[in-house]
Design a protein around this motif. Structure first.
Motif, short mmCIF file in Angstrom:
data_model
loop_
_atom_site.label_atom_id
_atom_site.label_comp_id
_atom_site.label_asym_id
_atom_site.label_seq_id
_atom_site.Cartn_x
_atom_site.Cartn_y
_atom_site.Cartn_z
N GLU A 350 0.92 -1.24 -0.26
CA GLU A 350 -0.37 0.22 -0.46
C GLU A 350 0.91 1.37 0.13
N ASP A 351 0.42 2.20 -0.97
CA ASP A 351 1.53 3.57 -1.11
C ASP A 351 0.80 4.54 -1.42
N TYR A 352 0.91 5.98 -1.98
CA TYR A 352 0.20 6.68 -1.89
C TYR A 352 -0.52 6.71 -3.02
N LYS A 353 -2.04 7.20 -3.38
CA LYS A 353 -3.34 6.68 -3.96
C LYS A 353 -3.26 8.29 -4.71
N CYS A 354 -3.63 8.32 -5.87
CA CYS A 354 -3.63 9.27 -7.14
C CYS A 354 -5.17 9.15 -7.73
N TRP A 355 -5.57 9.67 -8.12
CA TRP A 355 -6.81 9.69 -9.12
C TRP A 355 -6.92 9.11 -10.02
N LEU A 356 -8.47 8.66 -10.08
CA LEU A 356 -8.56 7.39 -10.97
C LEU A 356 -7.43 6.81 -11.37
N SER A 357 -7.35 6.04 -9.84
CA SER A 357 -6.43 4.72 -10.36
C SER A 357 -7.18 3.31 -10.48
N TYR A 358 -6.41 2.67 -10.62
CA TYR A 358 -7.02 1.25 -10.77
C TYR A 358 -6.71 0.13 -9.55
N SER A 359 -5.69 0.46 -9.16
CA SER A 359 -5.99 0.02 -7.81
C SER A 359 -6.45 0.94 -7.10
N ASN A 360 -7.14 -0.33 -5.89
CA ASN A 360 -7.60 1.10 -4.46
C ASN A 360 -6.20 0.89 -3.28
N LEU A 361 -5.25 -0.31 -3.79
CA LEU A 361 -4.14 0.32 -2.57
C LEU A 361 -3.02 1.20 -3.08
N GLY A 362 -3.23 2.10 -4.15
CA GLY A 362 -2.65 2.47 -4.74
C GLY A 362 -2.71 3.57 -5.89
N CYS A 363 -1.35 4.01 -6.79
CA CYS A 363 -1.59 4.54 -7.71
C CYS A 363 -1.07 3.92 -8.96
N MET A 364 -2.25 3.28 -9.55
CA MET A 364 -1.84 2.05 -10.78
C MET A 364 -2.57 2.87 -12.21
N LEU A 365 -1.34 3.54 -12.63
CA LEU A 365 -2.71 4.15 -14.10
C LEU A 365 -1.90 3.48 -15.27
N SER A 366 -2.60 3.55 -16.80
CA SER A 366 -2.60 3.27 -17.72
C SER A 366 -1.72 3.95 -18.40
N VAL A 367 -0.36 3.59 -18.84
CA VAL A 367 0.42 4.45 -19.98
C VAL A 367 0.95 3.70 -21.24
N HIS A 368 1.36 4.24 -21.96
CA HIS A 368 1.59 3.86 -23.39
C HIS A 368 2.93 3.31 -22.77
N ASN A 369 4.79 3.62 -22.42
CA ASN A 369 5.91 3.63 -22.86
C ASN A 369 6.30 4.03 -20.93
N ALA A 370 7.25 3.00 -20.91
CA ALA A 370 8.09 3.71 -19.42
C ALA A 370 8.31 5.27 -19.51
N GLU A 371 8.44 5.76 -20.75
CA GLU A 371 8.94 7.44 -20.89
C GLU A 371 7.38 8.04 -20.26
N GLU A 372 5.61 7.75 -20.72
CA GLU A 372 5.00 7.55 -20.77
C GLU A 372 5.19 8.37 -18.58
N ALA A 373 5.64 7.41 -18.60
CA ALA A 373 5.39 6.93 -16.64
C ALA A 373 5.92 7.45 -16.87
N ALA A 374 7.53 8.13 -16.94
CA ALA A 374 8.60 9.06 -16.03
C ALA A 374 8.04 10.61 -16.31
N ALA A 375 6.69 10.65 -17.38
CA ALA A 375 6.67 11.91 -16.99
C ALA A 375 5.00 12.58 -16.31
N ILE A 376 4.49 10.85 -16.34
CA ILE A 376 3.93 11.67 -14.78
C ILE A 376 4.57 11.23 -13.48
N CYS A 377 5.31 10.21 -13.51
CA CYS A 377 6.09 10.27 -11.92
C CYS A 377 6.47 11.34 -11.43
N ASN A 378 6.81 12.18 -12.71
CA ASN A 378 7.26 13.68 -12.48
C ASN A 378 6.98 14.89 -11.96
N SER A 379 5.10 14.10 -12.48
CA SER A 379 3.84 15.38 -12.52
C SER A 379 3.42 14.84 -10.66
#
Length: 429
Positions: A350-379
């Motif tokens: 369990e970790d921090y939560k984010c809006w519209l997450s696919y998981s109730n335990l934490g922040c899980m989001l749909s991404v195209h690739n690792a590059e998009e995931a890095a941009a999201i993490c930075n935000s």
């Protein structure tokens, strides 16, 4: 036996009232009700001839009698829907739909005609009409018919039960809290269904009682489950003024064709209802910024009926292509180079939560690739690392898990964790 008794009780509820009404309504229906019954019978005969539905097959009364775990699912003006577990070898959960004897349709008829027997039969014609349509229309967006039961101890028209796929009713408030990708899928499913209905084997079909409650989700697929108010006839006309398509907040003027029908009125009615009940709420909310102009165009075009179902479906397919291919991503400086890639054992914690997450335990989001995931993490101010998991969404996009905690990372596994360079130095990973 216990399940059978429960089913009989629920199908007949309220039992005492039903018996009382039946005793009061014995005898031939009054002429006004008889005329309505004859009209419904003619309409059903014409529909059956036009539909040329395949012979009835599938499950029958034995499955209904042997059902267990029977419980109320929903009820409407005309029908009662129960959920039940079929006996082996099927053993699946299904919906059992029958006439709702205490519903408004039958009750209003009884107050008007004073003949409960005839009124129940009148309502049963709606169920029979729906049965014909369900046997004729084959599409993933139409709820699947598993079978039907006719209680032959009474007039066959008096007791009909249809056996259908059991779906989950739509809850619009809950849908607004789901990821955009899932809401887009519901809208895409809907326009694919409307495209089929506009070009169905029976001609263009209008869903006259178009409401979210007429639809269910079955394994994540949107399906229409209520067809008794569907119309396979387009409005007849003599002049263009006969072809007014009116809604509470807007009206449209259509053309009267040379063969005396309002041009495309069924298709346009469905499309505008899709716009006002579904697209308006589900399409734009939290959509990727680069896709919003395309979604706005869909909203404007369907809201003004500038698009038909063919053009609307193409517009949806274009958005889907841009999203799945990653072409919607704006070219920006790479964020991924700021991260250290580490082979780790993945642990769900369990970790921090984010809006519209696919998981109730934490922040899980749909991404195209690792590059998009890095941009999201930075935000995300809390994000220190992310893992692109093997889990996929319906579009085939991976789900990325974003986390702030670094202490539970165990090196040496077969998954890749991307850790912010500054955080990796602090933790000396």
């Amino acid at each position: 036996m216990q399940g059978s008794r429960a089913l009989a009780a629920l199908l007949g509820a309220p039992a005492l009232l039903a018996v009382a009404l039946l005793l009061c309504g014995l005898g031939r229906p009054p002429p006004s009700l008889q005329r309505e019954l004859e009209q419904r019978r003619r309409d059903l005969r014409l529909l059956s001839a036009r539909a040329r539905a395949p012979p009835a097959r599938g499950l029958g009364c034995a499955a209904v009698r042997g059902a267990t775990g029977v419980g109320w699912v929903g009820s409407g003006i005309t029908k009662l829907v129960l959920g039940a577990l079929l006996p082996p070898p099927s053993g699946q959960r299904v919906a059992l739909k029958s006439v709702h004897g205490a519903g408004r349709d039958v009750s209003r008829c009884v107050r008007r005609h004073g003949h409960p027997d005839g009124c129940r039969r009148l309502a049963t014609y709606k169920l029979l009409k729906e049965l014909v349509l369900l046997r004729s229309l084959r599409h993933p967006g139409v709820v699947k018919l598993h079978g039907q039961c006719y209680n032959r101890s009474l007039d066959p028209e008096m007791k009909v039960t249809t056996i259908l796929e059991l779906g989950t009713p739509l809850e619009m408030i809950q849908l607004l809290q789901t990821p955009w990708e899932e809401r887009f899928k519901i809208c895409l499913d809907l326009i694919q269904l409307l495209h089929y209905l506009a070009h169905s084997p029976l001609g263009s079909i209008a869903l006259l009682d178009f409401q979210p409650r007429q639809f269910v989700l079955v394994d994540g697929v949107l399906k229409v489950t209520d067809l008794d108010d569907a119309s396979i006839e387009e409005l007849p006309c003599q002049v263009d003024d006969d072809c007014k398509l009116e809604f509470p907040t807007k009206s449209f003027s259509l053309k009267c064709t040379a063969y005396g029908k309002c041009e495309g009125i069924n298709e346009k009615m469905n499309l505008f209802n899709a716009y006002r009940y579904f697209f308006t709420y589900l399409l734009p909310h939290t959509a990727p910024l680069a896709l919003q102009p395309f979604l706005k165009d869909i909203l404007n075009a369907t809201g003004e009926l500038r698009y038909g179902v063919n053009e609307t479906l193409k517009a949806f397919q274009k958005v889907l292509h841009l999203y799945k291919s990653g072409l919607y991503l704006q070219k920006k400086p790479s964020h991924l180079k700021e991260y250290v890639a580490l082979n780790v054992f993945h642990m769900d914690s369990e970790d921090y939560k984010c809006w519209l997450s696919y998981s109730n335990l934490g922040c899980m989001l749909s991404v195209h690739n690792a590059e998009e995931a890095a941009a999201i993490c930075n935000s995300h101010p809390h994000c220190q690392r992310f893992i692109v998991t093997p889990k996929k969404t319906w579009t085939g996009r991976p789900l990325a898990l974003f986390q702030s905690n670094l202490t539970d990372l165990i090196l040496g596994g077969n998954m890749v964790a991307y850790v912010k360079g500054s955080a990796a130095q602090r933790e000396s990973l």
